[in-house]
Write a protein that holds these residues in place. Structure first.
Motif, PDB file in Angstrom:
ATOM      1  N   ILE A 193       1.137   4.258   9.661  1.00 40.59           N
ATOM      2  CA  ILE A 193       0.125   4.069   8.615  1.00 40.59           C
ATOM      3  C   ILE A 193      -1.241   4.553   9.090  1.00 40.59           C
ATOM      4  O   ILE A 193      -1.954   5.268   8.383  1.00 40.59           O
ATOM      5  CB  ILE A 193       0.069   2.583   8.193  1.00 40.59           C
ATOM      6  CG1 ILE A 193       1.295   2.245   7.333  1.00 40.59           C
ATOM      7  CG2 ILE A 193      -1.220   2.277   7.428  1.00 40.59           C
ATOM      8  CD1 ILE A 193       1.439   0.783   7.003  1.00 40.59           C
ATOM      9  N   ASN A 194      -1.586   4.201  10.311  1.00 44.31           N
ATOM     10  CA  ASN A 194      -2.867   4.640  10.871  1.00 44.31           C
ATOM     11  C   ASN A 194      -2.907   6.149  11.075  1.00 44.31           C
ATOM     12  O   ASN A 194      -3.985   6.765  11.035  1.00 44.31           O
ATOM     13  CB  ASN A 194      -3.136   3.927  12.200  1.00 44.31           C
ATOM     14  CG  ASN A 194      -3.477   2.455  12.005  1.00 44.31           C
ATOM     15  OD1 ASN A 194      -4.090   2.092  11.003  1.00 44.31           O
ATOM     16  ND2 ASN A 194      -3.080   1.617  12.950  1.00 44.31           N
ATOM     17  N   LYS A 195      -1.742   6.736  11.267  1.00 39.22           N
ATOM     18  CA  LYS A 195      -1.665   8.182  11.491  1.00 39.22           C
ATOM     19  C   LYS A 195      -1.796   8.972  10.189  1.00 39.22           C
ATOM     20  O   LYS A 195      -2.471  10.013  10.154  1.00 39.22           O
ATOM     21  CB  LYS A 195      -0.334   8.519  12.180  1.00 39.22           C
ATOM     22  CG  LYS A 195      -0.148   9.999  12.470  1.00 39.22           C
ATOM     23  CD  LYS A 195       1.180  10.247  13.199  1.00 39.22           C
ATOM     24  CE  LYS A 195       1.386  11.737  13.469  1.00 39.22           C
ATOM     25  NZ  LYS A 195       2.672  11.995  14.179  1.00 39.22           N
ATOM     26  N   TYR A 196      -1.150   8.467   9.143  1.00 37.62           N
ATOM     27  CA  TYR A 196      -1.052   9.258   7.922  1.00 37.62           C
ATOM     28  C   TYR A 196      -1.960   8.812   6.774  1.00 37.62           C
ATOM     29  O   TYR A 196      -2.111   9.537   5.782  1.00 37.62           O
ATOM     30  CB  TYR A 196       0.400   9.265   7.419  1.00 37.62           C
ATOM     31  CG  TYR A 196       1.340   9.996   8.344  1.00 37.62           C
ATOM     32  CD1 TYR A 196       1.218  11.373   8.534  1.00 37.62           C
ATOM     33  CD2 TYR A 196       2.335   9.315   9.034  1.00 37.62           C
ATOM     34  CE1 TYR A 196       2.081  12.051   9.389  1.00 37.62           C
ATOM     35  CE2 TYR A 196       3.197   9.984   9.886  1.00 37.62           C
ATOM     36  CZ  TYR A 196       3.065  11.355  10.069  1.00 37.62           C
ATOM     37  OH  TYR A 196       3.913  12.026  10.917  1.00 37.62           O
ATOM     38  N   LEU A 197      -2.561   7.625   6.875  1.00 38.61           N
ATOM     39  CA  LEU A 197      -3.404   7.147   5.777  1.00 38.61           C
ATOM     40  C   LEU A 197      -4.875   7.155   6.172  1.00 38.61           C
ATOM     41  O   LEU A 197      -5.216   6.941   7.344  1.00 38.61           O
ATOM     42  CB  LEU A 197      -3.005   5.727   5.369  1.00 38.61           C
ATOM     43  CG  LEU A 197      -1.618   5.516   4.772  1.00 38.61           C
ATOM     44  CD1 LEU A 197      -1.467   4.071   4.323  1.00 38.61           C
ATOM     45  CD2 LEU A 197      -1.358   6.460   3.608  1.00 38.61           C
ATOM     46  N   PRO A 198      -5.758   7.339   5.213  1.00 41.34           N
ATOM     47  CA  PRO A 198      -7.196   7.209   5.495  1.00 41.34           C
ATOM     48  C   PRO A 198      -7.490   5.773   5.951  1.00 41.34           C
ATOM     49  O   PRO A 198      -6.833   4.832   5.494  1.00 41.34           O
ATOM     50  CB  PRO A 198      -7.839   7.502   4.142  1.00 41.34           C
ATOM     51  CG  PRO A 198      -6.800   8.230   3.356  1.00 41.34           C
ATOM     52  CD  PRO A 198      -5.485   7.704   3.818  1.00 41.34           C
ATOM     53  N   PRO A 199      -8.481   5.590   6.831  1.00 39.93           N
ATOM     54  CA  PRO A 199      -8.799   4.244   7.355  1.00 39.93           C
ATOM     55  C   PRO A 199      -9.016   3.196   6.268  1.00 39.93           C
ATOM     56  O   PRO A 199      -8.571   2.057   6.402  1.00 39.93           O
ATOM     57  CB  PRO A 199     -10.086   4.482   8.161  1.00 39.93           C
ATOM     58  CG  PRO A 199      -9.994   5.910   8.579  1.00 39.93           C
ATOM     59  CD  PRO A 199      -9.332   6.627   7.441  1.00 39.93           C
ATOM     60  N   LYS A 200      -9.685   3.594   5.180  1.00 37.19           N
ATOM     61  CA  LYS A 200      -9.954   2.629   4.109  1.00 37.19           C
ATOM     62  C   LYS A 200      -8.658   2.126   3.484  1.00 37.19           C
ATOM     63  O   LYS A 200      -8.515   0.933   3.206  1.00 37.19           O
ATOM     64  CB  LYS A 200     -10.841   3.275   3.048  1.00 37.19           C
ATOM     65  CG  LYS A 200     -11.289   2.315   1.959  1.00 37.19           C
ATOM     66  CD  LYS A 200     -12.245   3.006   0.988  1.00 37.19           C
ATOM     67  CE  LYS A 200     -12.704   2.032  -0.091  1.00 37.19           C
ATOM     68  NZ  LYS A 200     -13.656   2.690  -1.056  1.00 37.19           N
ATOM     69  N   GLN A 201      -7.703   3.030   3.255  1.00 35.96           N
ATOM     70  CA  GLN A 201      -6.425   2.628   2.669  1.00 35.96           C
ATOM     71  C   GLN A 201      -5.584   1.846   3.667  1.00 35.96           C
ATOM     72  O   GLN A 201      -4.909   0.875   3.305  1.00 35.96           O
ATOM     73  CB  GLN A 201      -5.643   3.856   2.191  1.00 35.96           C
ATOM     74  CG  GLN A 201      -4.372   3.512   1.420  1.00 35.96           C
ATOM     75  CD  GLN A 201      -3.634   4.748   0.919  1.00 35.96           C
ATOM     76  OE1 GLN A 201      -4.073   5.874   1.143  1.00 35.96           O
ATOM     77  NE2 GLN A 201      -2.513   4.530   0.241  1.00 35.96           N
ATOM     78  N   ALA A 202      -5.633   2.249   4.928  1.00 37.14           N
ATOM     79  CA  ALA A 202      -4.855   1.564   5.970  1.00 37.14           C
ATOM     80  C   ALA A 202      -5.283   0.108   6.113  1.00 37.14           C
ATOM     81  O   ALA A 202      -4.456  -0.772   6.413  1.00 37.14           O
ATOM     82  CB  ALA A 202      -5.001   2.288   7.301  1.00 37.14           C
ATOM     83  N   LYS A 203      -6.579  -0.174   5.869  1.00 39.43           N
ATOM     84  CA  LYS A 203      -7.080  -1.545   6.008  1.00 39.43           C
ATOM     85  C   LYS A 203      -6.523  -2.480   4.943  1.00 39.43           C
ATOM     86  O   LYS A 203      -6.541  -3.702   5.113  1.00 39.43           O
ATOM     87  CB  LYS A 203      -8.608  -1.541   5.955  1.00 39.43           C
ATOM     88  CG  LYS A 203      -9.266  -1.028   7.221  1.00 39.43           C
ATOM     89  CD  LYS A 203     -10.782  -1.112   7.128  1.00 39.43           C
ATOM     90  CE  LYS A 203     -11.439  -0.606   8.413  1.00 39.43           C
ATOM     91  NZ  LYS A 203     -12.928  -0.664   8.324  1.00 39.43           N
ATOM     92  N   THR A 204      -6.032  -1.935   3.854  1.00 41.26           N
ATOM     93  CA  THR A 204      -5.455  -2.794   2.804  1.00 41.26           C
ATOM     94  C   THR A 204      -4.055  -3.283   3.169  1.00 41.26           C
ATOM     95  O   THR A 204      -3.536  -4.201   2.534  1.00 41.26           O
ATOM     96  CB  THR A 204      -5.383  -2.033   1.466  1.00 41.26           C
ATOM     97  OG1 THR A 204      -4.462  -0.930   1.586  1.00 41.26           O
ATOM     98  CG2 THR A 204      -6.753  -1.505   1.066  1.00 41.26           C
ATOM     99  N   CYS A 205      -3.446  -2.663   4.155  1.00 40.24           N
ATOM    100  CA  CYS A 205      -2.090  -3.055   4.571  1.00 40.24           C
ATOM    101  C   CYS A 205      -2.136  -4.344   5.384  1.00 40.24           C
ATOM    102  O   CYS A 205      -3.023  -4.536   6.224  1.00 40.24           O
ATOM    103  CB  CYS A 205      -1.435  -1.945   5.392  1.00 40.24           C
ATOM    104  SG  CYS A 205      -1.190  -0.411   4.473  1.00 40.24           S
ATOM    105  N   GLN A 206      -1.182  -5.213   5.136  1.00 43.89           N
ATOM    106  CA  GLN A 206      -1.124  -6.511   5.805  1.00 43.89           C
ATOM    107  C   GLN A 206       0.109  -6.568   6.706  1.00 43.89           C
ATOM    108  O   GLN A 206       1.237  -6.439   6.231  1.00 43.89           O
ATOM    109  CB  GLN A 206      -1.042  -7.631   4.757  1.00 43.89           C
ATOM    110  CG  GLN A 206      -2.256  -7.761   3.879  1.00 43.89           C
ATOM    111  CD  GLN A 206      -3.369  -8.563   4.543  1.00 43.89           C
ATOM    112  OE1 GLN A 206      -3.196  -9.111   5.627  1.00 43.89           O
ATOM    113  NE2 GLN A 206      -4.514  -8.629   3.887  1.00 43.89           N
ATOM    114  N   THR A 207      -0.118  -6.754   7.992  1.00 40.21           N
ATOM    115  CA  THR A 207       0.990  -6.901   8.931  1.00 40.21           C
ATOM    116  C   THR A 207       1.585  -8.292   8.799  1.00 40.21           C
ATOM    117  O   THR A 207       0.855  -9.295   8.888  1.00 40.21           O
ATOM    118  CB  THR A 207       0.525  -6.688  10.383  1.00 40.21           C
ATOM    119  OG1 THR A 207      -0.047  -5.386  10.495  1.00 40.21           O
ATOM    120  CG2 THR A 207       1.704  -6.823  11.353  1.00 40.21           C
ATOM    121  N   PRO A 208       2.882  -8.429   8.590  1.00 41.24           N
ATOM    122  CA  PRO A 208       3.501  -9.755   8.448  1.00 41.24           C
ATOM    123  C   PRO A 208       3.358 -10.591   9.725  1.00 41.24           C
ATOM    124  O   PRO A 208       3.263 -10.058  10.828  1.00 41.24           O
ATOM    125  CB  PRO A 208       4.979  -9.435   8.186  1.00 41.24           C
ATOM    126  CG  PRO A 208       4.987  -8.024   7.669  1.00 41.24           C
ATOM    127  CD  PRO A 208       3.866  -7.337   8.381  1.00 41.24           C
TER     128      PRO A 208
END
Length: 460
Positions: A193-208
């Motif tokens: 996710i950090n590799k392929y997504l922009p930082p702003k979008q990656a921050k919306t992801c929640q690690t379980p």
């Protein structure tokens, strides 16, 4: 709501009265078909008509919505049951539910989509797609801070919700090894996710968050909440969460319902049950077992008892068996006849070994009964029975009656949706008795995931 409650009560009472009338069928075993002569217990009118029915015609008895003309010649009492079942059973045709892909573009990202389903079989993929969608819709309707996924395994659902939809998920799993595997997959997912997504979008992801915990009827809600608070580093107890149980086995479904009711922070529950035969069912109205019945209404009625055998038949995949009946592969259908014929031999030569667990042998077109028998009893004293004691005149007659046993087995399956509906209605009634708003939907395609109903409940 009162009308809904009373209607549920009427359905349950009518359903249980039908069950009591056919206890002998529901409580019997296929392997005893010849030993106990199950065929003779059917009404004479049923025997007379069904004796001449071909297997492919039997599939229509399992389909309450198909009214083909040939069924009109069947016994009136059997057709009446079919009409009643259509009225009483929870519908198994799936409701219109939006796919999870409607809510998340990330799940279709060309560089990320495969890792969400890597190593996930077709059945599980299907369940993830629509359970996740149901969870997202509930989160949109009921404000919660996170979801608790009970029996999370290696966290497939949690990753779809957490990374794909930005929902915080706390995974409860009793096997620590599965938690460790889940965390490793999460790390790989986050790296991609950090590799392929922009930082702003990656921050919306929640690690379980993965928690090693075994939930039992003895687990106090307070202890569960303390574990959750510690794992998620929550400082106050004013948080809100939803509960998810995807195919909660046996009593776990009942435990999750109780946990939902006793935790004020729990605002909704999405529950799919399975393995009803593992429920701790009450024999009398005075017992206090956890699993079934739960509702006050049924707990006061001895009529409510469901045997292990009845609950087991409700777990079968009737749509899949319908396909087998319609497929004209008669050799495949004969496997129950082989097992029942073997049981008669066992009863004669080693009566103390009756109902022994034999090895499962898949039927293929050229397998002979002798080969089946010795492969099935491998490792047991039964393997010493001489071949000449197998293919006796009695055995040959038993094997020639294979169509009767297919009819018998189909009629047992016929009652499966009714038994499952009784169990699910009891859970719904219990939630309603405790002031919840409840719905039930057939979300999964039954030919893929036979236990396809999700109970959805929220607190007022």
């Amino acid at each position: 709501m009162r009308e809904f409650y009373e209607n549920l009560q009427k359905k349950l009472l009518k359903s249980l009265k039908i069950v009591r009338s056919y206890d002998w069928l529901l409580n019997s075993y296929v392997l005893d078909f010849y030993v106990k002569d199950h065929w003779s217990k059917f009404p004479g009118s049923w025997q007379q008509v069904l004796e001449n029915v071909m297997p492919e015609d039997l599939c229509y008895i399992l389909d309450f919505n198909n009214n083909i003309a040939t069924l009109q010649t069947w016994p009136l009492s059997l057709l009446t049951l079919r009409v009643l079942f259509k009225e009483l059973c929870i519908k198994r045709e799936e409701n219109e539910i939006r796919s999870i892909y409607h809510f998340s573009s990330l799940l279709q990202h060309p560089k990320l989509k495969e890792i969400f389903v890597k190593g996930v079989k077709r059945k599980k993929r299907h369940e993830l797609e629509f359970m996740a969608s149901t969870c997202v819709e509930m989160c949109q309707n009921v404000a919660v801070d996170f979801i608790v996924d009970f029996g999370a395994g290696v966290g497939h659902l949690a990753r779809v919700l957490g990374f794909g939809c930005g929902i915080k998920v706390c995974c409860i799993e009793m096997q620590d090894q599965l938690n460790k595997q889940a965390e490793e997959i999460d790390k790989k997912m986050m790296a991609l996710i950090n590799k392929y997504l922009p930082p702003k979008q990656a921050k919306t992801c929640q690690t379980p968050t993965h928690v090693n915990l075994c939930i039992t009827p003895a687990t106090a809600p307070e202890a569960f909440l303390q574990k959750i608070q510690k794992s998620l580093k929550l400082r106050k107890d004013d948080y809100k969460f939803g509960i998810v149980g995807l195919h909660s086995c046996g009593d776990l479904a009942a435990v999750l319902i109780q946990m939902f009711l006793h935790c004020k922070q729990a605002k909704f529950i999405n529950l799919v049950g399975c393995c009803y035969m593992k429920l701790s069912a009450k024999d009398t109205a005075n017992e206090t077992d956890q699993g079934y019945p739960l509702s006050q209404y049924l707990s006061q009625r001895s009529l409510s008892f469901l045997s292990y055998e009845a609950r087991e038949i409700s777990c079968h995949a009737i749509e899949m068996y319908k396909q087998r009946l319609a497929g004209n592969n008669y050799d495949y259908l004969k496997i129950h006849s082989f097992r029942a014929a073997a049981e008669r031999i066992i009863a004669k030569h080693y009566p103390e070994l009756r109902h022994s667990g034999l090895k499962s042998i898949k039927h293929c077109g050229n397998i002979q009964f002798e080969e089946y028998f010795y492969r099935a009893v491998s490792g047991l004293p039964l393997a010493t029975i001489p071949a000449e004691n197998l293919l006796t005149a009695i055995t040959q007659k038993d094997l020639s009656r294979w169509r009767q046993i297919v009819i018998y087995y189909t009629l047992r399956l016929f009652f499966g949706p009714l038994i499952e509906s009784i169990i699910l209605y009891d859970r719904i009634l219990f939630l309603v008795e405790n002031g919840c708003i409840v719905d039930i939907k057939s979300v999964f395609e039954a030919t893929i995931s036979p236990r396809n109903h999700i109970i959805i409940a929220g607190k007022r």
